[in-house]
Design a protein around this motif. Structure first.
Motif, PDB file in Angstrom:
ATOM      1  N   GLY A  42       0.782  -1.227   0.000  1.00 14.74           N
ATOM      2  CA  GLY A  42       0.000   0.000   0.000  1.00 14.74           C
ATOM      3  C   GLY A  42       0.811   1.272   0.000  1.00 14.74           C
ATOM      4  N   VAL A  43       2.123   1.165  -0.136  1.00 14.40           N
ATOM      5  CA  VAL A  43       2.967   2.361  -0.139  1.00 14.40           C
ATOM      6  C   VAL A  43       2.763   3.160  -1.419  1.00 14.40           C
ATOM      7  N   LEU A  44       2.652   2.447  -2.538  1.00 11.93           N
ATOM      8  CA  LEU A  44       2.454   3.111  -3.827  1.00 11.93           C
ATOM      9  C   LEU A  44       0.991   3.118  -4.260  1.00 11.93           C
ATOM     10  N   ALA A  45       0.273   2.053  -3.928  1.00  4.99           N
ATOM     11  CA  ALA A  45      -1.167   1.960  -4.251  1.00  4.99           C
ATOM     12  C   ALA A  45      -1.428   2.144  -5.740  1.00  4.99           C
ATOM     13  N   LEU A  46      -0.697   1.396  -6.574  1.00  2.00           N
ATOM     14  CA  LEU A  46      -0.863   1.474  -8.022  1.00  2.00           C
ATOM     15  C   LEU A  46      -1.732   0.348  -8.571  1.00  2.00           C
ATOM     16  N   GLY A  47      -1.942  -0.684  -7.770  1.00  2.00           N
ATOM     17  CA  GLY A  47      -2.735  -1.807  -8.234  1.00  2.00           C
ATOM     18  C   GLY A  47      -2.055  -2.639  -9.308  1.00  2.00           C
ATOM     19  N   LEU A  48      -0.722  -2.631  -9.323  1.00  2.00           N
ATOM     20  CA  LEU A  48       0.006  -3.342 -10.383  1.00  2.00           C
ATOM     21  C   LEU A  48      -0.184  -4.848 -10.299  1.00  2.00           C
ATOM     22  N   TYR A  49      -0.193  -5.394  -9.079  1.00  4.47           N
ATOM     23  CA  TYR A  49      -0.306  -6.849  -8.956  1.00  4.47           C
ATOM     24  C   TYR A  49      -1.612  -7.353  -9.562  1.00  4.47           C
ATOM     25  N   TYR A  50      -2.684  -6.636  -9.319  1.00  6.91           N
ATOM     26  CA  TYR A  50      -3.983  -7.096  -9.809  1.00  6.91           C
ATOM     27  C   TYR A  50      -4.097  -6.994 -11.326  1.00  6.91           C
ATOM     28  N   ARG A  51      -3.263  -6.167 -11.942  1.00 11.83           N
ATOM     29  CA  ARG A  51      -3.251  -6.109 -13.399  1.00 11.83           C
ATOM     30  C   ARG A  51      -2.715  -7.397 -14.001  1.00 11.83           C
ATOM     31  N   GLY A  52      -2.039  -8.189 -13.192  1.00 16.08           N
ATOM     32  CA  GLY A  52      -1.565  -9.478 -13.665  1.00 16.08           C
ATOM     33  C   GLY A  52      -2.688 -10.449 -13.959  1.00 16.08           C
ATOM     34  N   PHE A  53      -3.877 -10.178 -13.401  1.00 13.86           N
ATOM     35  CA  PHE A  53      -5.057 -10.985 -13.695  1.00 13.86           C
ATOM     36  C   PHE A  53      -5.814 -10.470 -14.919  1.00 13.86           C
ATOM     37  N   ASP A  54      -5.529  -9.235 -15.312  1.00 12.12           N
ATOM     38  CA  ASP A  54      -6.246  -8.624 -16.433  1.00 12.12           C
ATOM     39  C   ASP A  54      -5.766  -9.213 -17.759  1.00 12.12           C
ATOM     40  N   SER A  55      -6.698  -9.606 -18.606  1.00 14.59           N
ATOM     41  CA  SER A  55      -6.346 -10.285 -19.859  1.00 14.59           C
ATOM     42  C   SER A  55      -5.477  -9.407 -20.749  1.00 14.59           C
ATOM     43  N   ASP A  56      -5.876  -8.163 -20.951  1.00  9.94           N
ATOM     44  CA  ASP A  56      -5.134  -7.291 -21.860  1.00  9.94           C
ATOM     45  C   ASP A  56      -3.740  -6.959 -21.316  1.00  9.94           C
ATOM     46  N   ALA A  57      -3.685  -6.541 -20.053  1.00 10.23           N
ATOM     47  CA  ALA A  57      -2.404  -6.164 -19.466  1.00 10.23           C
ATOM     48  C   ALA A  57      -1.465  -7.372 -19.379  1.00 10.23           C
ATOM     49  N   ALA A  58      -1.999  -8.528 -18.959  1.00 11.64           N
ATOM     50  CA  ALA A  58      -1.169  -9.720 -18.841  1.00 11.64           C
ATOM     51  C   ALA A  58      -0.670 -10.182 -20.208  1.00 11.64           C
ATOM     52  N   THR A  59      -1.504 -10.045 -21.237  1.00  7.26           N
ATOM     53  CA  THR A  59      -1.096 -10.438 -22.583  1.00  7.26           C
ATOM     54  C   THR A  59       0.059  -9.583 -23.083  1.00  7.26           C
ATOM     55  N   LEU A  60      -0.056  -8.275 -22.894  1.00 11.06           N
ATOM     56  CA  LEU A  60       1.012  -7.376 -23.331  1.00 11.06           C
ATOM     57  C   LEU A  60       2.312  -7.643 -22.574  1.00 11.06           C
TER      58      LEU A  60
END
Length: 232
Positions: free
Chosen positions: A121-139
């Protein structure tokens, strides 16, 4: 983004932890066993590999993989890939090195710092959860695959490139280990290894620039070769 089947995750945990444990033990035991049992000198590698495979295949809590998964979660596909490369190198008698390639080590260290700060929660960018996103994970998977292929084709960091391609392929086909691409590319053990590689490489660079000799490790201590991956 689809998640992997639980049965596949259990099978993966046993195989992946088996690869990691075998890579670490084969850095030490083949040196110690022949001194204790000279007749086992030629068979020590096979004995270690078979013993670990049997132990990891034990059902439920009888398997070390069960407890390792509870403590460390699943090994990343990249760590499993590095361990497989290490085993192949040791099995064929090729030279190996503890340190990750400097570029791979630095990238993994920086990415890990950002992800862990984000998770806390230091940065609070939500980057880890983008790993579940189809588009972001594909790229990200495509970028990682291109980087791995380039490393192999350019004959630079071949071990790292091959391990990276294996991790991306495993995630793309089976969504292992967790369905999140970040978990396929990084885990706490791999991050600690990368960070240690960066520190040692920076120390060597500092001493080489200052002209001071770097103390060589003692030959008998092969614990520093726990990963056993060649640096190319």
């Amino acid at each position: 983004m689809s998640l992997p089947d639980l049965a596949l995750q259990i099978i993966y945990a046993r195989i992946a932890w088996g690869l990691v444990a075998a890579a670490m033990l084969l850095s030490v035991l083949p040196t110690l066993l022949p001194r204790i049992f000279p007749q086992l000198a030629q068979r020590s590698k096979a004995i270690v590999a078979i013993t670990i495979a049997i132990m990891m295949a034990l059902p439920g809590a009888g398997s070390p993989a069960y407890w390792l998964t509870l403590i460390f979660q699943y090994p990343s596909g990249l760590l499993a890939g590095y361990s497989l490369v290490a085993l192949c190198a040791r099995w064929t008698g090729r030279p190996v090195d503890f340190l990750l390639h400097p570029v791979f080590a630095l990238v993994l260290t920086l990415v890990g710092i950002v992800l862990y700060l984000d998770a806390f929660g230091v940065l609070a960018l939500g980057l880890y959860y983008r790993g579940f996103d189809s588009d972001a994970a594909t790229l990200l998977a495509i970028a990682a695959a291109v980087a791995g292929a380039a490393a192999v084709l350019m004959r630079r960091a071949v071990s790292g490139g091959a391990a990276l391609l294996a991790a991306v392929l495993l995630f793309s086909l089976l969504r292992l280990p967790t369905g999140n691409l970040w978990d396929a590319l990084l885990d706490p053990l791999l991050w600690a290894w990368a960070f240690g590689s960066v520190v040692v490489t920076a120390r060597r660079y500092y001493y080489s620039r200052s002209g001071r000799p770097v103390t060589a490790p003692e030959p008998a201590s092969e614990l520093v070769h726990a990963s056993g991956v060649e640096q190319l």
